[in-house]
Design a protein around this motif. Structure first.
Motif, mmCIF file in Angstrom:
data_model
loop_
_atom_site.group_PDB
_atom_site.id
_atom_site.type_symbol
_atom_site.label_atom_id
_atom_site.label_comp_id
_atom_site.label_asym_id
_atom_site.label_seq_id
_atom_site.Cartn_x
_atom_site.Cartn_y
_atom_site.Cartn_z
ATOM 1 N N GLY A 150 0.765 -1.481 0.146
ATOM 2 C CA GLY A 150 -0.128 0.135 0.025
ATOM 3 C C GLY A 150 0.824 1.148 -0.123
ATOM 4 N N PRO A 151 2.121 1.659 0.883
ATOM 5 C CA PRO A 151 2.423 2.521 0.996
ATOM 6 C C PRO A 151 4.037 2.840 0.207
ATOM 7 C CG PRO A 151 2.521 1.789 3.316
ATOM 8 C CD PRO A 151 1.933 0.710 2.123
ATOM 9 N N ILE A 152 3.757 1.882 -0.754
ATOM 10 C CA ILE A 152 4.728 2.070 -1.710
ATOM 11 C C ILE A 152 4.492 2.337 -3.167
ATOM 12 C CG2 ILE A 152 6.429 0.370 -3.122
ATOM 13 C CD1 ILE A 152 7.164 0.280 -0.357
ATOM 14 N N ILE A 153 3.357 2.290 -3.701
ATOM 15 C CA ILE A 153 2.796 2.748 -5.077
ATOM 16 C C ILE A 153 2.010 3.441 -4.461
ATOM 17 C CG2 ILE A 153 1.139 1.863 -7.050
ATOM 18 C CD1 ILE A 153 1.620 -1.081 -6.488
ATOM 19 N N PRO A 154 1.916 4.832 -5.551
ATOM 20 C CA PRO A 154 1.694 5.705 -4.919
ATOM 21 C C PRO A 154 0.247 5.608 -5.118
ATOM 22 C CG PRO A 154 2.592 6.133 -7.077
ATOM 23 C CD PRO A 154 3.166 4.398 -6.885
ATOM 24 N N PRO A 155 -0.508 6.755 -4.126
ATOM 25 C CA PRO A 155 0.395 7.420 -3.188
ATOM 26 C C PRO A 155 0.676 7.077 -2.245
ATOM 27 C CG PRO A 155 -2.564 7.335 -3.447
ATOM 28 C CD PRO A 155 -1.749 6.767 -4.186
ATOM 29 N N SER A 156 1.950 7.566 -0.963
ATOM 30 C CA SER A 156 1.897 6.857 0.153
ATOM 31 C C SER A 156 2.906 8.387 1.188
ATOM 32 C CB SER A 156 3.215 6.271 -1.130
ATOM 33 O OG SER A 156 4.640 5.547 0.481
ATOM 34 N N ILE A 157 1.836 7.635 2.192
ATOM 35 C CA ILE A 157 2.040 9.014 3.483
ATOM 36 C C ILE A 157 3.275 8.420 3.946
ATOM 37 C CG2 ILE A 157 1.451 9.023 5.872
ATOM 38 C CD1 ILE A 157 -1.686 8.127 4.670
ATOM 39 N N PRO A 158 3.803 7.562 3.829
ATOM 40 C CA PRO A 158 5.568 7.614 4.353
ATOM 41 C C PRO A 158 6.175 8.007 3.809
ATOM 42 C CG PRO A 158 4.322 5.466 4.722
ATOM 43 C CD PRO A 158 3.324 6.080 3.637
ATOM 44 N N MET A 159 6.137 8.059 1.712
ATOM 45 C CA MET A 159 7.090 8.989 1.272
ATOM 46 C C MET A 159 7.032 10.173 1.591
ATOM 47 S SD MET A 159 6.804 7.448 -2.762
ATOM 48 C CE MET A 159 7.705 5.493 -2.664
ATOM 49 N N VAL A 160 5.972 10.854 2.056
ATOM 50 C CA VAL A 160 5.526 12.355 1.934
ATOM 51 C C VAL A 160 6.275 12.511 3.349
ATOM 52 C CG1 VAL A 160 4.141 14.078 2.652
ATOM 53 C CG2 VAL A 160 2.412 12.320 1.421
ATOM 54 N N LEU A 161 6.768 12.220 4.467
ATOM 55 C CA LEU A 161 6.994 12.165 5.917
ATOM 56 C C LEU A 161 8.677 12.030 5.026
ATOM 57 C CD1 LEU A 161 5.431 9.340 8.173
ATOM 58 C CD2 LEU A 161 5.004 12.072 7.864
ATOM 59 N N TYR A 162 9.189 10.776 4.305
ATOM 60 C CA TYR A 162 10.125 10.770 3.731
ATOM 61 C C TYR A 162 10.992 12.145 3.308
ATOM 62 C CZ TYR A 162 14.633 9.745 1.700
ATOM 63 O OH TYR A 162 16.200 9.443 1.303
ATOM 64 N N ALA A 163 10.036 12.643 2.218
ATOM 65 C CA ALA A 163 10.644 13.545 1.671
ATOM 66 C C ALA A 163 10.844 15.092 2.387
ATOM 67 C CB ALA A 163 9.542 13.991 0.378
ATOM 68 N N LEU A 164 9.486 15.220 3.582
ATOM 69 C CA LEU A 164 10.450 16.057 4.275
ATOM 70 C C LEU A 164 11.156 15.701 5.115
ATOM 71 C CD1 LEU A 164 8.384 18.438 7.178
ATOM 72 C CD2 LEU A 164 8.082 15.569 8.513
ATOM 73 N N VAL A 165 12.433 14.557 5.399
ATOM 74 C CA VAL A 165 13.443 15.166 6.341
ATOM 75 C C VAL A 165 14.341 14.650 4.933
ATOM 76 C CG1 VAL A 165 12.153 13.467 8.437
ATOM 77 C CG2 VAL A 165 13.385 12.673 6.012
ATOM 78 N N SER A 166 13.839 15.080 4.221
ATOM 79 C CA SER A 166 15.067 14.585 2.886
ATOM 80 C C SER A 166 15.173 15.636 2.116
ATOM 81 C CB SER A 166 15.526 13.140 2.279
ATOM 82 O OG SER A 166 14.118 13.127 1.876
#
Length: 431
Positions: A150-166
């Motif tokens: 679920g969180p690997i294929i977009p959309p992805s909440i964890p990817m939003v969080l990773y974008a925030l920190v990276s």
């Protein structure tokens, strides 16, 4: 390590060990740090509020949660499930394949593993157990394993969080997750087929091919959501955060007007439930922002990067080592905490070693999702146990085969960055 930082860690881990939610443990640990360092205890509040209000991308999180909850509340998920049954239900281990394909399809709408497992997962577990061909533990285990997509294929909440920190592009992260998500689905279906043949699972009654066009037509509006989402982002029509709003609005239009399956009372309950989930994630994010401030004050990332460069560590060795650590931490920590607190420690070192941060992020998130089904913490195992009342022991007994093939998929992603980066490069990414 300074005395203040030691006090922070001691309080944090001590409170977490006695069962206090990790967000609260981080906040209390931050106050302990401020007191020991002689800094104002009002500083954590300022860091938290500045971090939340200055990060526009965080607005995508509650919007994706609302979209997923609307999908679960209406008949949209049922229509998607019938489409998956018609597509792959005719093969050996058919409902197991349906389980995986349904997660692949639903992942293009929810962005949340928990939403996938608690929503469409509950329905298909009931289908599998009622068929008489699958044990309760097997149905629950493959549901938990497929929900990690679920969180690997977009959309992805964890990817939003990773974008925030990276600081990485959400758009390119979303694109980079598509092939890894399909790879995870492929290895899970291969394992399901192998187990089905070994245990001689009976074939399901196939859906007549003449019914497939009508089933597809009924599911087509729901299947268009990820297409609209991705076109909005890569066609330059919307930002990723605006695309999340479009996804929530489109789900609402489908459920309320097109399918007429959403009442005002149900919509109110969806908003309340989504607000609670968003608040819980917001607490973790807020605690992580404060802890990241403390880590930066202690110059921990710089020290780690300097130590690794001094050791002349090869990029592949570093990547494998970090992923082993994340895999172990995934047994005891939730994914949001790892992404927001642990992964930022290694980003400066990854940059120094020339590791692409989009590749690093996708691999780390896949690893965190595997942690969701790894005993003893395995939050997805607890979610499925809560919604189906299937004993944890039965689920854990069956989870190991699926866990093993997901680790193999993770290793392939680490060794072959092209799997992750091919689509972003096709769309202009120069990493």
């Amino acid at each position: 390590m300074s005395l203040a930082f030691f006090a922070c860690l001691a309080v944090l881990f001590g409170l977490a060990a006695i069962g206090l939610p990790i967000a609260y443990a981080i906040l209390v640990g931050a106050f302990a740090y401020m007191l020991a360092a002689g800094q104002s205890i009002g500083l954590p509040g300022k860091v938290l509020m500045d971090g939340l209000y200055q990060s526009f991308i965080l607005l995508a999180v509650p919007l994706f949660i609302v979209a997923a909850n609307i999908m679960n509340a209406g008949t949209i998920s049922d229509r998607l499930l019938r489409f998956c049954v018609a597509l792959v239900g005719r093969f050996r281990g058919g409902l197991g394949h349906v389980n995986v394909v349904a997660s692949l399809v639903f992942s293009g709408m929810s962005g949340s593993a928990v939403a996938d497992a608690a929503g469409i997962g509950r329905v298909i577990i009931d289908m599998m157990t009622r068929s008489g061909h699958y044990s309760r533990g097997y149905a629950a285990a493959i549901t938990a394993a497929s929900a990690t997509i679920g969180p690997i294929i977009p959309p992805s909440i964890p990817m939003v969080l990773y974008a925030l920190v990276s600081g990485s592009s959400i758009g390119f992260l979303f694109l980079a997750g598509i092939l890894p998500g399909l790879l995870m689905g492929l290895v899970l279906m291969a394992m399901n087929l192998w187990i089905s043949q070994r245990r001689d699972f009976a074939l399901e009654e196939p859906t007549p091919l003449r019914d497939l066009p009508m089933t597809t037509f009924r599911a087509f509006p729901a299947l268009m959501m990820p297409v609209i989402l991705l076109y909005g982002i890569y066609g330059g029509v919307t930002t990723p955060t605006e695309a999340a709003a479009v996804a929530a609005f489109y789900a609402l239009i489908l459920a309320a007007l097109f399918y007429r399956s959403l009442s005002l009372r149900a919509f109110y309950e969806i908003l309340v439930s989504s607000a609670r989930s968003s608040a819980a994630i917001g607490l973790v994010i807020g605690g992580a922002l404060i802890l990241n401030y403390i880590v930066a004050s202690e110059n921990i990332p710089g020290r780690v990067a300097q130590a690794l460069v001094g050791l002349d560590v090869a990029p592949l060795t570093f990547l494998i080592g970090v992923n082993i650590l994340i895999l172990l931490l995934g047994c005891v920590l939730d994914a949001s905490t790892i992404i927001l607190v642990i992964i930022p420690l290694f980003l400066p070192s990854a940059r120094e070693l020339g590791i692409d941060l989009v590749h690093f992020g996708v691999v780390a998130i896949v690893n965190c999702m595997i942690g969701l089904i790894t005993p003893p913490y395995g939050i997805l195992l607890f979610v499925i146990n809560a919604v189906t009342r299937i004993p944890l022991a039965e689920i854990i007994r069956e989870i190991w085969s699926f866990l093993a093939v997901l680790v193999v998929a993770l290793l392939l992603l680490i060794l072959f960055p092209g799997i992750t980066l091919w689509l972003p490069r096709l769309m202009g990414y120069d990493g």
